[in-house]
Design a protein around this motif. Structure first.
Motif, short mmCIF file in Angstrom:
data_model
loop_
_atom_site.label_atom_id
_atom_site.label_comp_id
_atom_site.label_asym_id
_atom_site.label_seq_id
_atom_site.Cartn_x
_atom_site.Cartn_y
_atom_site.Cartn_z
N LYS A 222 0.28 -1.28 -0.06
CA LYS A 222 0.14 -0.43 0.33
C LYS A 222 0.85 1.34 -0.11
O LYS A 222 0.46 2.24 -0.58
N ALA A 223 2.11 0.81 0.55
CA ALA A 223 2.84 2.25 0.44
C ALA A 223 3.48 2.62 -0.53
O ALA A 223 3.83 3.65 -1.47
N LEU A 224 3.79 1.80 -0.96
CA LEU A 224 4.70 1.38 -2.44
C LEU A 224 3.55 2.25 -3.55
O LEU A 224 3.62 3.17 -4.72
N GLU A 225 2.15 1.67 -3.29
CA GLU A 225 0.83 2.15 -4.38
C GLU A 225 0.89 3.61 -4.07
O GLU A 225 0.45 4.44 -5.03
N ILE A 226 0.67 4.48 -3.02
CA ILE A 226 0.04 6.02 -2.70
C ILE A 226 1.66 7.12 -2.07
O ILE A 226 1.05 8.10 -2.50
N LEU B 86 11.45 1.58 -0.49
CA LEU B 86 10.43 1.88 1.07
C LEU B 86 12.00 0.30 1.58
O LEU B 86 12.84 -0.32 1.10
N ILE B 87 12.58 0.75 1.95
CA ILE B 87 13.83 0.20 3.40
C ILE B 87 12.51 -0.45 4.69
O ILE B 87 11.43 0.42 5.80
N ILE B 88 13.11 -1.40 4.96
CA ILE B 88 12.17 -2.85 5.45
C ILE B 88 13.31 -2.59 7.37
O ILE B 88 14.31 -3.09 6.79
N TYR C 266 9.81 -7.69 -5.27
CA TYR C 266 9.65 -6.36 -5.23
C TYR C 266 10.61 -4.97 -5.57
O TYR C 266 11.61 -5.22 -4.20
N GLU C 267 11.65 -4.43 -6.35
CA GLU C 267 12.85 -4.09 -6.60
C GLU C 267 12.89 -2.92 -6.02
O GLU C 267 13.56 -2.29 -5.29
N LYS C 268 11.83 -2.06 -5.88
CA LYS C 268 11.78 -0.93 -4.66
C LYS C 268 12.02 -1.28 -3.11
O LYS C 268 11.98 -0.14 -2.27
N ILE C 269 11.84 -2.21 -2.82
CA ILE C 269 11.74 -1.99 -1.22
C ILE C 269 13.35 -3.17 -0.90
O ILE C 269 13.43 -4.09 -1.65
N GLU C 270 13.90 -2.55 0.09
CA GLU C 270 15.19 -2.98 0.93
C GLU C 270 14.53 -3.57 2.17
O GLU C 270 13.66 -2.96 2.62
N ILE C 271 15.52 -5.03 2.24
CA ILE C 271 15.76 -4.95 3.37
C ILE C 271 16.99 -4.93 4.35
O ILE C 271 17.96 -5.39 4.11
N VAL D 279 -5.63 0.36 5.20
CA VAL D 279 -5.11 -1.87 4.44
C VAL D 279 -6.29 -2.31 5.80
O VAL D 279 -6.43 -2.03 6.96
N ASN D 280 -6.35 -3.61 5.32
CA ASN D 280 -7.66 -4.42 6.06
C ASN D 280 -6.98 -5.42 6.91
O ASN D 280 -7.21 -6.22 6.46
N GLU D 281 -5.77 -5.40 7.39
CA GLU D 281 -5.04 -6.37 7.84
C GLU D 281 -5.67 -6.25 9.38
O GLU D 281 -4.52 -5.03 10.17
N GLU D 282 -5.62 -6.47 10.31
CA GLU D 282 -5.91 -6.38 11.81
C GLU D 282 -5.20 -7.36 12.49
O GLU D 282 -4.86 -7.62 13.40
N SER D 283 -4.00 -8.42 11.64
CA SER D 283 -3.05 -9.13 12.17
C SER D 283 -1.47 -8.65 13.01
O SER D 283 -1.64 -7.46 12.76
N ARG D 284 -1.85 -9.86 13.68
CA ARG D 284 -0.67 -9.18 14.54
C ARG D 284 0.27 -10.24 15.16
O ARG D 284 -0.21 -10.98 15.12
N SER D 285 1.60 -10.23 15.22
CA SER D 285 2.52 -11.07 15.52
C SER D 285 2.20 -12.16 16.64
O SER D 285 3.25 -13.54 16.47
N THR D 286 1.65 -11.35 17.17
CA THR D 286 1.31 -12.32 18.76
C THR D 286 0.37 -13.14 18.63
O THR D 286 1.14 -14.13 18.92
#
Length: 180
Positions: A22-26, A32-34, A64-69, A142-149
């Motif tokens: 979504k960040a890449l989209e808008i 985008l560096i994670i 994803y070319e624009k994303i770097e870790i 974003v419609n993700e209410e997920s949590r890593s926990t």
């Protein structure tokens, strides 16, 4: 312009992917560096070590070319204040986007050097838990209410590639059992 998206990613899951895409989209960004952290200063511990989380994120975001870790915070071997990471990536007086979850808003002003941080970034906030996002901050709808926990505690599906997801779930099962 750059965008930084930091967090524990313990474990990474589809919600993280949706936020990044979504960040890449808008956002009009070059990259985008994670940035997985070594340890979140607001949490007592992590389940997966930083090297493992980086490996998973690299696998997830490889297409994803624009994303770097980034390994910046993990390699510091300590909790790294966000302002330090921001200054590492943009040492001049340039601004960058900083992506956070809405669940961080109540404690945002308690972050290390918040006033300085607020001058250096444009906050981009991923919706969560019906938390109201202040005017002046960009909203990632974003419609993700997920949590890593949730995934760690229940070994629930992560919404990722099946092979990678199985590897991640196996890792958490093995490491949780060794703690008991």
């Amino acid at each position: 312009m750059l965008a930084l998206y930091g967090g524990s990613f313990d474990p990474p899951h589809a919600g993280h992917v949706h936020v990044a895409l979504k960040a890449l989209e808008i956002l009009d960004i070059d990259k985008l560096i994670i940035v997985p952290n070594f340890r979140n200063p607001f949490k007592s511990s992590l389940c997966a070590d930083g090297t493992q989380r980086i490996k998973w994120l690299q696998q997830i975001f490889k297409p994803y070319e624009k994303i770097e870790i980034s390994d910046f915070e993990v390699n510091m071997h300590r909790s790294v204040p966000t302002i330090e990471t921001v200054e590492h990536y943009v040492p001049k007086n340039e601004k960058l986007y900083l992506i956070i979850g809405a669940d961080n808003l109540p404690s945002l002003e308690q972050w290390h050097n918040y006033e300085q941080l607020a001058k250096k970034v444009v906050f981009v906030v991923a919706k969560r838990d019906n938390i109201v996002i202040p005017t002046g901050m960009i909203t990632l709808d974003v419609n993700e209410e997920s949590r890593s926990t949730y995934f760690r505690d229940r070994y629930a599906p992560l919404g990722l590639d099946e092979t990678l997801e199985n590897d991640i779930i196996t890792y958490y099962k093995e490491h949780n059992e060794s703690k008991n």
